[in-house]
Design a protein around this motif. Structure first.
Motif, PDB file in Angstrom:
ATOM      1  N   UNK A  53       0.849  -1.190   0.000  1.00 43.85           N
ATOM      2  CA  UNK A  53       0.000   0.000   0.000  1.00 43.85           C
ATOM      3  C   UNK A  53       0.882   1.236   0.000  1.00 43.85           C
ATOM      4  N   UNK A  54       0.621   2.151  -0.934  1.00 41.56           N
ATOM      5  CA  UNK A  54       1.313   3.437  -0.985  1.00 41.56           C
ATOM      6  C   UNK A  54       0.252   4.517  -1.132  1.00 41.56           C
ATOM      7  N   UNK A  55      -0.013   5.240  -0.039  1.00 42.78           N
ATOM      8  CA  UNK A  55      -1.081   6.245  -0.027  1.00 42.78           C
ATOM      9  C   UNK A  55      -2.393   5.606  -0.493  1.00 42.78           C
ATOM     10  N   UNK A  56      -2.954   6.035  -1.633  1.00 41.46           N
ATOM     11  CA  UNK A  56      -4.222   5.469  -2.094  1.00 41.46           C
ATOM     12  C   UNK A  56      -4.046   4.242  -2.994  1.00 41.46           C
ATOM     13  N   UNK A  57      -2.811   3.926  -3.364  1.00 43.62           N
ATOM     14  CA  UNK A  57      -2.553   2.791  -4.261  1.00 43.62           C
ATOM     15  C   UNK A  57      -2.474   1.495  -3.471  1.00 43.62           C
ATOM     16  N   UNK A  58      -3.275   0.509  -3.879  1.00 49.80           N
ATOM     17  CA  UNK A  58      -3.196  -0.842  -3.325  1.00 49.80           C
ATOM     18  C   UNK A  58      -2.722  -1.759  -4.442  1.00 49.80           C
ATOM     19  N   UNK A  59      -1.692  -2.544  -4.176  1.00 46.75           N
ATOM     20  CA  UNK A  59      -1.101  -3.379  -5.222  1.00 46.75           C
ATOM     21  C   UNK A  59      -0.874  -4.786  -4.703  1.00 46.75           C
ATOM     22  N   UNK A  60      -1.343  -5.778  -5.438  1.00 54.43           N
ATOM     23  CA  UNK A  60      -1.126  -7.180  -5.118  1.00 54.43           C
ATOM     24  C   UNK A  60      -0.450  -7.855  -6.296  1.00 54.43           C
ATOM     25  N   UNK A  61       0.511  -8.727  -6.025  1.00 56.49           N
ATOM     26  CA  UNK A  61       1.232  -9.381  -7.103  1.00 56.49           C
ATOM     27  C   UNK A  61       1.614 -10.807  -6.763  1.00 56.49           C
ATOM     28  N   UNK A  62       1.863 -11.578  -7.813  1.00 57.52           N
ATOM     29  CA  UNK A  62       2.330 -12.962  -7.689  1.00 57.52           C
ATOM     30  C   UNK A  62       3.691 -13.051  -8.374  1.00 57.52           C
ATOM     31  N   UNK A  63       4.774 -12.764  -7.629  1.00 57.34           N
ATOM     32  CA  UNK A  63       6.106 -12.771  -8.245  1.00 57.34           C
ATOM     33  C   UNK A  63       6.652 -14.187  -8.407  1.00 57.34           C
ATOM     34  N   UNK A  64       7.531 -14.332  -9.380  1.00 58.78           N
ATOM     35  CA  UNK A  64       8.251 -15.584  -9.580  1.00 58.78           C
ATOM     36  C   UNK A  64       9.652 -15.250 -10.051  1.00 58.78           C
ATOM     37  N   UNK A  65      10.560 -16.159  -9.859  1.00 56.64           N
ATOM     38  CA  UNK A  65      11.908 -15.976 -10.393  1.00 56.64           C
ATOM     39  C   UNK A  65      12.585 -17.329 -10.527  1.00 56.64           C
ATOM     40  N   UNK A  66      13.364 -17.463 -11.593  1.00 60.21           N
ATOM     41  CA  UNK A  66      14.088 -18.684 -11.913  1.00 60.21           C
ATOM     42  C   UNK A  66      15.564 -18.360 -12.036  1.00 60.21           C
ATOM     43  N   UNK A  67      16.421 -19.078 -11.311  1.00 55.87           N
ATOM     44  CA  UNK A  67      17.860 -18.894 -11.423  1.00 55.87           C
ATOM     45  C   UNK A  67      18.480 -20.170 -11.975  1.00 55.87           C
ATOM     46  N   UNK A  68      19.188 -20.030 -13.091  1.00 61.77           N
ATOM     47  CA  UNK A  68      19.851 -21.167 -13.726  1.00 61.77           C
ATOM     48  C   UNK A  68      21.361 -20.909 -13.695  1.00 61.77           C
ATOM     49  N   UNK A  69      22.100 -21.607 -12.825  1.00 63.92           N
ATOM     50  CA  UNK A  69      23.556 -21.457 -12.818  1.00 63.92           C
ATOM     51  C   UNK A  69      24.196 -22.386 -13.850  1.00 63.92           C
ATOM     52  N   UNK A  70      25.130 -21.849 -14.636  1.00 63.95           N
ATOM     53  CA  UNK A  70      25.878 -22.670 -15.578  1.00 63.95           C
ATOM     54  C   UNK A  70      27.196 -23.140 -14.973  1.00 63.95           C
ATOM     55  N   UNK A  71      27.651 -22.397 -13.971  1.00 61.02           N
ATOM     56  CA  UNK A  71      28.866 -22.740 -13.239  1.00 61.02           C
ATOM     57  C   UNK A  71      28.818 -21.972 -11.921  1.00 61.02           C
ATOM     58  N   UNK A  72      29.907 -22.049 -11.140  1.00 58.72           N
ATOM     59  CA  UNK A  72      29.973 -21.252  -9.906  1.00 58.72           C
ATOM     60  C   UNK A  72      30.035 -19.759 -10.200  1.00 58.72           C
ATOM     61  N   UNK A  73      30.391 -19.394 -11.439  1.00 61.24           N
ATOM     62  CA  UNK A  73      30.655 -17.995 -11.762  1.00 61.24           C
ATOM     63  C   UNK A  73      29.651 -17.367 -12.712  1.00 61.24           C
ATOM     64  N   UNK A  74      28.905 -18.172 -13.470  1.00 65.95           N
ATOM     65  CA  UNK A  74      27.977 -17.630 -14.448  1.00 65.95           C
ATOM     66  C   UNK A  74      26.582 -18.215 -14.271  1.00 65.95           C
ATOM     67  N   UNK A  75      25.569 -17.362 -14.468  1.00 66.18           N
ATOM     68  CA  UNK A  75      24.192 -17.828 -14.411  1.00 66.18           C
ATOM     69  C   UNK A  75      23.247 -16.791 -14.983  1.00 66.18           C
ATOM     70  N   UNK A  76      22.009 -17.187 -15.169  1.00 71.40           N
ATOM     71  CA  UNK A  76      20.978 -16.271 -15.642  1.00 71.40           C
ATOM     72  C   UNK A  76      19.763 -16.380 -14.724  1.00 71.40           C
ATOM     73  N   UNK A  77      18.989 -15.301 -14.678  1.00 73.57           N
ATOM     74  CA  UNK A  77      17.767 -15.258 -13.887  1.00 73.57           C
ATOM     75  C   UNK A  77      16.636 -14.713 -14.747  1.00 73.57           C
ATOM     76  N   UNK A  78      15.491 -15.320 -14.633  1.00 68.60           N
ATOM     77  CA  UNK A  78      14.288 -14.864 -15.316  1.00 68.60           C
ATOM     78  C   UNK A  78      13.187 -14.732 -14.279  1.00 68.60           C
ATOM     79  N   UNK A  79      12.591 -13.562 -14.190  1.00 65.81           N
ATOM     80  CA  UNK A  79      11.580 -13.340 -13.171  1.00 65.81           C
ATOM     81  C   UNK A  79      10.573 -12.296 -13.582  1.00 65.81           C
ATOM     82  N   UNK A  80       9.668 -12.010 -12.692  1.00 66.17           N
ATOM     83  CA  UNK A  80       8.633 -11.022 -12.952  1.00 66.17           C
ATOM     84  C   UNK A  80       7.438 -11.268 -12.068  1.00 66.17           C
TER      85      UNK A  80
END
Length: 250
Positions: A53-80
């Motif tokens: 809640x921010x002043x008059x704004x009410x916001x509800x969401x269903x977030x998700x995120x996916x983390x795919x590591x290719x190694x200890x040093x490299x990876x990608x994330x997809x979310x929203x």
């Protein structure tokens, strides 16, 4: 909802890097992220729900995120956000939210110290009544350090805003500092302070706290609350979610 379930099964959230004896600390609702990636043989999945809640704004969401590591040093994330519902001064909007894609590079100094870089883009998949309708680009520099069981993450984020409001600069700077620690074998906690600064726009500041319960080493539930520290920040946010890890087929 069937599409949402498929997305969640393929999704992830960055979790605190910990050994098998420590509680996993989800980072989904937090601004900060850890420099480390999950183990290369594991994909991390997160799904959750958040209401703010921010002043008059009410916001509800269903977030998700996916983390795919290719190694200890490299990876990608997809979310929203798979779904967003907003109500503001009598007007209402709902639908799918924006999508975020991140390329992550971890620089592992030793078992306790790491630096990280995240290059992210926001893909405007939400309709204009929910999102800005423009791409944003961000670079996040991360420093992570373990002090025994206590884990610290420091983040400094520079974002090029796609939607420019008259009188504001295109660049926004964000920062976040988080401390997380196991409390017992099953329970863990995280505390974070964060904020943003943009010329021509009010600065924001927020404090967040999360409790996490580890059902087993591959599944953790979390819940928490965030409080804005000034008028430009959300008054309150509450959230809950689940983090899972599955075998990496790559």
């Amino acid at each position: 909802m069937k599409t949402f379930a498929i997305l969640l099964i393929a999704a992830n959230c960055t979790a605190a890097h910990a050994d098998d004896s420590a509680a996993t600390i989800p980072y989904r609702a937090a601004v900060s992220s850890s420099a480390q990636l999950p183990e290369p043989d594991q994909i991390e999945i997160e799904m959750g729900a958040i209401s703010s809640r921010t002043n008059e704004l009410r916001r509800n969401g269903l977030p998700y995120q996916l983390t795919i590591p290719f190694s200890d040093e490299w990876g990608v994330m997809l979310g929203g956000e798979a779904y967003v519902s907003e109500r503001n001064a009598g007007s209402r909007a709902h639908g799918a939210g924006d999508t975020h894609f991140t390329l992550k590079r971890a620089f592992l100094i030793d078992n306790a110290t790491a630096f990280g870089l995240e290059l992210s883009t926001k893909i405007p998949t939400a309709k204009d009544s929910i999102g800005s309708g423009k791409e944003d680009y961000a670079l996040n520099g991360i420093f992570s350090q373990d002090f025994g069981d206590l884990h610290m993450d420091l983040n400094l984020i520079s974002t090029r805003m796609g939607a420019l409001i008259a009188g504001t600069s295109r660049m926004q700077t964000g920062w976040a500092a988080a401390l997380s620690s196991p409390i017992t074998e099953k329970w863990g906690a995280l505390v974070e302070v964060s904020g943003t600064r943009q010329n021509g726009a009010p600065s924001t500041a927020e404090v967040l706290t999360t409790m996490a319960y580890r059902l087993n080493k591959r599944m953790t539930f979390d819940f928490g609350v965030a409080k804005g520290l000034n008028k430009a920040s959300p008054n309150w946010s509450v959230f809950t979610g689940i983090v899972m890890s599955v075998a990496n087929p790559w």
